[in-house]
Design a protein around this motif. Structure first.
Motif, mmCIF file in Angstrom:
data_model
loop_
_atom_site.group_PDB
_atom_site.id
_atom_site.type_symbol
_atom_site.label_atom_id
_atom_site.label_comp_id
_atom_site.label_asym_id
_atom_site.label_seq_id
_atom_site.Cartn_x
_atom_site.Cartn_y
_atom_site.Cartn_z
ATOM 1 N N LYS A 89 -43.074 13.887 9.781
ATOM 2 C CA LYS A 89 -44.222 13.179 9.220
ATOM 3 C C LYS A 89 -44.734 12.120 10.187
ATOM 4 C CE LYS A 89 -43.284 13.774 4.280
ATOM 5 N NZ LYS A 89 -43.022 13.080 3.001
ATOM 6 N N CYS A 100 -56.213 17.420 5.998
ATOM 7 C CA CYS A 100 -55.165 16.631 6.654
ATOM 8 C C CYS A 100 -53.853 16.723 5.867
ATOM 9 C CB CYS A 100 -55.616 15.176 6.780
ATOM 10 S SG CYS A 100 -54.343 14.068 7.408
ATOM 11 N N CYS A 101 -53.928 16.587 4.552
ATOM 12 C CA CYS A 101 -52.723 16.647 3.713
ATOM 13 C C CYS A 101 -52.089 18.040 3.743
ATOM 14 C CB CYS A 101 -53.073 16.258 2.276
ATOM 15 S SG CYS A 101 -53.566 14.532 2.096
#
Length: 659
Positions: free
Chosen positions: A109, A257-258
């Motif tokens: 992440k 993006c997610c």
């Protein structure tokens, strides 16, 4: 232990800094190129254009900031964010880089956000700097007088939303593949997918559903360009992004993006250099490509075979599907020596056939549905779709008699369906505006001769003529002048005459209106070449153009009595002679060689008599497919080739000339 822990945190922080530096080295040049391009395309261009106030005039007014160096701005809007995503996430597609970064003590992440936010910064900062420069220029040069819509905030937000969306889509594509080239291709496909699929499906539906108005949905749907960010740029200069569009683009950017982050956390590290990383997406890619190329093949074969033959269209579907399937397999297997799984292709064709059968069986209600006259409030009927509402409204009929005539024609078309092969199709567009507020839209290509009885009733109605010929609604007092153009648009003998005397105008308009009112269906569909064009210029500067038909007898008589025929249109006095021969010559020759060939033909008849030449001109068509052709030699040295609308007239002229 505490000192060790603190030391480890320090090292982790130092590593993140080094990662940012590495990203800067990788894509800093892209951000710098973006900044230089923006400054050169907008502020610098404005400085050059508007520094000299003495050159200012009304023609220098621009629509918006996107009007300045438009091509360069659009190029950067599309290319820069895609390049940014390709170079930032290239480490996913190179084994050495992938192994190195994923071996570092940083979770995925954090690694993703480092790269994604780096791209965002390098996209936003150049736009911010350029906006600040423009803000200064607006004050210095007072640019508000040069632009119709000078909204710097909207320009900035448009760049922000658009570049972030394309960058996020590029990032999403990077997560799906292990090859940078495929990433670029996937990005382009995703951007064009809604628009392209809509176009392909709508165009192909006309082959499945008889009467489906593909032309209406393709040409009159003003929302089509909004289906893709790329097509939306077409109207950006005159139709800037609305605030809701900007909001939607930003939300989509956040969504992509997610999804990209989610895919990245589950991405197998070892799958570099794979065309499609996730095995579940491979069938989607393969059969999605097969489906799209199948529709493209059907559309292509339907275009080249204008009659829309079912055999050719099905051939296009099969050829297109095979091409798409094998190309997809080559990409997935990364070799042209593929081993296709024919079982999957066979199942695909079975599924497509079932879909076509089900669609066709359920189409009966659609194809046969014709509204009852009692349900119709008004109806649009024409041979064209019109983009202008004013033109569309002219061809909307509310009179019960013509509505009933159009409904009868439609009923007959539906009854005949596809039973006849139309060699020379004529387009018909019908839109019913029903009393319940709904619309029924249909589009057909019919054989005019098969429906002549029904078309005749419509064409000869007063309502249809008023819609077709605007001059019927014009008052004499509103006309400034009438201009007569000969042989429009082919000026073999160029003549222009003008009527601007009030008495002349009144008589000319009266004769013209009487001829139009007396036009028969046969006159309106006459194959004979028009004398030229009649241009009516109104006092409000509006122009009306009317084809100068050879069936305008009263108008032609007025021209002769007024002594303006010779000045306005071609007559026998303009012709040196006419050659008539059977249509067996080589039409690929130029006029001079064609003339030699015709003169050497023993069957050729030379016409020099003025009355017979006038008869030739009266019956001339622009087509050269008739039994006899005429080769006209004008006195000014020009040539013209045509044929006769009525073969019996050609035979009669030849007999009279031989006497």
């Amino acid at each position: 232990m505490k000192w060790g822990k603190k030391d480890m945190q320090s090292k982790t922080s130092l590593f993140k800094k080094e990662l940012l530096i590495q990203n800067f080295r990788s894509v800093g040049w892209v951000g710098l190129a973006f900044l230089i391009g923006l400054i050169l395309s907008v502020p610098m261009e404005i400085a050059v254009l508007f520094s000299g106030r003495e050159n200012y005039n009304e023609e220098n007014i621009y629509e918006s900031l996107f009007s300045i160096a438009q091509e360069l701005q659009l190029f950067m809007l599309i290319v820069i964010p895609v390049l940014m995503s390709i170079f930032l996430f290239r480490f996913l597609h190179v084994k050495q880089s992938s192994d190195f970064l994923h071996s570092l003590p940083i979770n995925r992440k954090m690694l993703f956000w480092h790269h994604w936010l780096t791209g965002v910064v390098f996209l936003i900062v150049p736009v911010m700097i350029t906006s600040l420069i423009l803000a200064v220029f607006i004050q210095v040069f007072d640019l508000s007088s040069y632009f119709r819509d000078l909204n710097l905030v909207r320009w900035f937000c448009t760049y922000l939303a658009y570049t972030l969306l394309l960058f996020s889509i590029g990032t999403f594509s990077a997560m799906l593949t292990g090859i940078s080239t495929i990433q670029a291709i996937l990005t382009l496909i995703i951007l064009l997918f809604p628009f392209g699929v809509y176009q392909l499906i709508v165009y192909n539906l006309q082959y499945i559903l008889f009467g489906f108005p593909s032309g209406y949905y393709l040409n009159n749907n003003l929302w089509i360009e909004f289906f893709s960010p790329l097509t939306r740029l077409i109207s950006l200069e005159f139709q800037p992004f609305s605030w809701w569009e900007i909001a939607v683009y930003l939300l989509l950017a956040a969504l992509f993006c997610c999804i990209s982050l989610l895919l990245y956390t589950r991405r197998p590290v070892e799958y570099v250099s794979q065309a499609v990383i996730y095995w579940k997406l491979k069938p989607v890619f393969k059969y999605g490509a097969t489906f799209c190329t199948m529709l493209l093949g059907g559309m292509y074969f339907g275009i080249i075979d204008y009659r829309g033959s079912l055999l050719w269209i099905c051939t296009g579907y099969v050829v297109g599907a095979l091409i798409g399937y094998f190309i997809a397999e080559m990409i997935l297997q990364q070799t042209w020596r593929i081993k296709p799984k024919l079982k999957g292709l066979f199942i695909y064709f079975i599924a497509v056939i079932l879909i076509f059968i089900l669609t066709g069986s359920g189409a009966g209600g659609y194809e046969k549905k014709v509204p009852r006259v009692a349900e119709i409030q008004s109806v649009f009927f024409s041979n064209f779709w019109y983009f202008d509402d004013k033109m569309t409204n002219r061809f909307i009929y509310k009179e019960p008699k013509i509505i009933e005539a159009i409904q009868k024609l439609h009923t007959e078309i539906v009854a005949e369906n596809r039973s006849k092969d139309v060699s020379e199709p004529e387009p018909l567009f019908i839109v019913y505006y029903l009393k319940n507020g709904s619309k029924s839209i249909r589009q057909y290509e019919v054989d005019r001769k098969s429906f002549e009885r029904y078309l005749k009733e419509i064409y000869e109605s007063k309502e249809y003529k008023k819609a077709t010929y605007e001059v019927l609604d014009v008052n004499d007092q509103d006309v400034e002048q009438i201009v007569f153009h000969s042989n429009y648009p082919n000026y073999y003998v160029e003549k222009v005459d003008i009527a601007n005397n009030s008495d002349q105008l009144a008589k000319a308009l009266k004769a013209l209106k009487n001829d139009i009112a007396n036009l028969t269906y046969e006159d309106m569909t006459d194959e004979r070449k028009d004398w030229g064009e009649i241009e009516i210029i109104l006092k409000n500067n509006k122009q009306l153009f009317i084809p100068w038909k050879k069936s305008f007898k009263e108008f032609d008589e007025w021209m002769k009595n007024n002594g303006t025929v010779k000045n306005a249109r071609v007559t026998a006095d303009d012709v040196q002679y006419v050659l008539i021969t059977e249509n067996n010559i080589n039409h690929d020759l130029d006029y001079k060689n064609m003339l030699k060939e015709i003169e050497q033909d023993p069957q050729t008849v030379k016409i020099v008599d003025k009355q017979l030449i006038e008869q030739c001109l009266q019956d001339e068509t622009e087509s050269t497919s008739g039994k006899n052709i005429m080769f006209i030699v004008y006195k000014n040295g020009n040539y013209e080739v045509g044929s006769f609308a009525h073969p019996e007239i050609a035979e009669s002229i030849k007999k009279q000339a031989k006497k």
